[in-house]
Scaffold this motif. Structure first.
Motif, PDB file in Angstrom:
ATOM      1  N   GLN A 233     -22.806  15.446  29.392  1.00  0.00           N
ATOM      2  CA  GLN A 233     -23.885  14.594  28.893  1.00  0.00           C
ATOM      3  C   GLN A 233     -24.256  13.472  29.844  1.00  0.00           C
TER       4      GLN A 233
ATOM      5  N   ARG B 148     -25.763  10.227  19.427  1.00  0.00           N
ATOM      6  CA  ARG B 148     -26.048  11.628  19.772  1.00  0.00           C
ATOM      7  C   ARG B 148     -26.026  12.505  18.523  1.00  0.00           C
TER       8      ARG B 148
ATOM      9  N   ARG C  17     -21.446   5.794  20.584  1.00  0.00           N
ATOM     10  CA  ARG C  17     -22.056   6.799  21.473  1.00  0.00           C
ATOM     11  C   ARG C  17     -22.258   8.122  20.736  1.00  0.00           C
ATOM     12  N   ARG C  18     -21.255   8.529  19.985  1.00  0.00           N
ATOM     13  CA  ARG C  18     -21.370   9.795  19.266  1.00  0.00           C
ATOM     14  C   ARG C  18     -22.382   9.714  18.129  1.00  0.00           C
TER      15      ARG C  18
END
Length: 436
Positions: free
Chosen positions: A214, A434, A430-431
């Motif tokens: 990513q 996404r 961050r997850r």
């Protein structure tokens, strides 16, 4: 009846609260594939794990030759484990799983062909064992780095427990199957079973969807490996997970003394197999009842307490009056070690950035692979200089002390809280961004 119903519901709720959470298996197709592949892989691998030393001893009659397998495997484990971690942070991890799986299948087929010869080559066994270790060391960091991406962030503790359960099933069943095959149908068939397992695992990896990196990646190099080590040393919480594991395995890993414990100390050589499986039984039981781990947030303290409990139970093994007490203590030690492992895996998978995960998985692999090798040397040396009981008891006591010193030295590790830790919250954010 009306008074008993709430009580029954209460017991059901308590049971559900400790049962292993299988949500990742229900909700993630790729985690199911990874779980099944790992279980089959370990099952076949443990069959070969029994077959290789059995065959070497049969061919040479030398205990030293059997022990030399570990020496042959050490260098590939270190070199390719670190390189495999850097490689996992640059290339397609799923493709690396497939290629290294195929390589292991081919190499194991060579062992099978060698075993079916009238005069199997000992040299070939040593060479292929080293190559198999190299291929496995290249593969493991990619699998460890890929696993967290197959589940949602909050499911990582449950996924760790399930992954551990699959491994322990293989560790529990594989040696028994290997021993039966070696004794009744021939060593070559052990390797045939392993080849079949590797083929199935590799096909399962093929069916997984791609997981492209990513962010911009760093090509594998000494500099990239150094970046991983630097990151691990700066993170005192991570350093604590590695250090505690090494302390436990270096000081309280008495497996090499089990034959002497069964035959000489307790005079029950027929129970040797139970000594080898007792810790695994404890680990399986702890994993089956691991549902409560998702509600624990102070992972550093959980790791320290579980590791100290492991050392205490091992120390008591050296003082136990009967072999049946020894077996019970080993079951408890295996359970404590598994709980420590589940929380270590949760810290790793919930806090390490995706672009560093492969390199840190390589370091992790060294922490739980090199420690047992040193632990066997320590146990054997102290037993020869003192006694079998003394070696086991002193190792367990030293383990408790070493774990306590590590916790006192690494304050960030002891204070780690997954709800507030900066690395855990950053990775969670961050997850979430996404949609993971």
């Amino acid at each position: 009846m009306t008074q008993q119903a709430p009580e029954r519901r209460g017991w059901r709720e308590r049971l559900r609260s400790v049962q292993m959470d299988v949500t990742p298996l229900r909700t993630s197709r790729d985690f199911r594939l990874l779980f099944l592949a790992g279980t089959v892989f370990y099952l076949g691998g443990m069959v070969s794990y029994v077959a290789i030393p059995f065959q070497i001893y049969h061919l040479t009659g030398s205990n030293f030759a059997v022990g030399a397998i570990g020496l042959v495997e050490l260098a590939p484990l270190v070199v390719f484990g670190l390189y495999g971690g850097a490689l996992a942070d640059h290339v397609d991890r799923r493709r690396l799983l497939v290629l290294t799986g195929l390589a292991q299948a081919v190499l194991t087929a060579v062992l099978a062909a060698n075993a079916f010869r009238e005069e199997p080559s000992v040299t070939a066994i040593f060479v292929v064992a080293g190559l198999l270790t190299a291929a496995g060391a290249l593969q493991r960091p990619s699998r460890e780095a890929l696993a967290p991406r197959t589940v949602r962030h909050e499911q990582i503790p449950a996924a760790n427990a399930l992954d551990s359960f699959g491994r322990q099933v293989g560790v529990l069943i594989g040696p028994a199957v290997g021993g039966l095959l070696a004794a009744y149908v021939g060593i070559g068939w052990c390797f045939v079973v392993d080849v079949a397992g590797l083929a199935v695992a590799t096909l399962l990896y093929v069916r997984m969807r791609p997981y492209p990196h990513q962010v911009e990646t760093t090509p594998p190099s000494l500099r990239a490996i150094g970046e991983g080590w630097s990151y691990a040393v700066r993170r005192k919480d991570l350093l604590g997970t590695y250090l505690v594991d090494i302390v436990c395995m270096l000081l309280a890993f008495p497996v090499v003394l089990f034959p002497a414990l069964a035959a000489d100390v307790f005079e029950h050589p027929q129970l040797l197999g139970l000594l080898y499986t007792a810790e695994t039984i404890g680990a399986v039981l702890a994993t089956v009842l691991s549902g409560w781990t998702a509600r624990v947030h102070h992972h550093g303290r959980a790791i320290v307490l579980a590791a100290a409990a492991y050392g205490l139970f091992i120390g008591l093994v050296g003082l136990a009056p009967t072999i049946w007490v020894v077996l019970a203590l080993l079951v408890l030690a295996g359970a404590a070690d598994m709980i420590s492992g589940v929380f270590r895996g949760t810290v790793w998978n919930q806090t390490i950035p995706e672009h560093m995960r492969g390199r840190l998985a390589g370091i992790e692999m060294l922490s739980y692979s090199v420690g047992p090798i040193g632990g066997q040397v320590r146990s054997g040396l102290v037993a020869d200089l003192w006694s079998v009981r003394g070696s086991i008891a002193s190792g367990g006591i030293a383990c408790v002390g070493g774990v306590a010193l590590a916790a006192a030295w690494l304050h960030d590790f002891w204070r780690y809280d997954s709800r507030t830790d900066e690395h855990a919250t950053a990775e969670r954010a961050r997850r979430a961004a996404r949609g993971e």
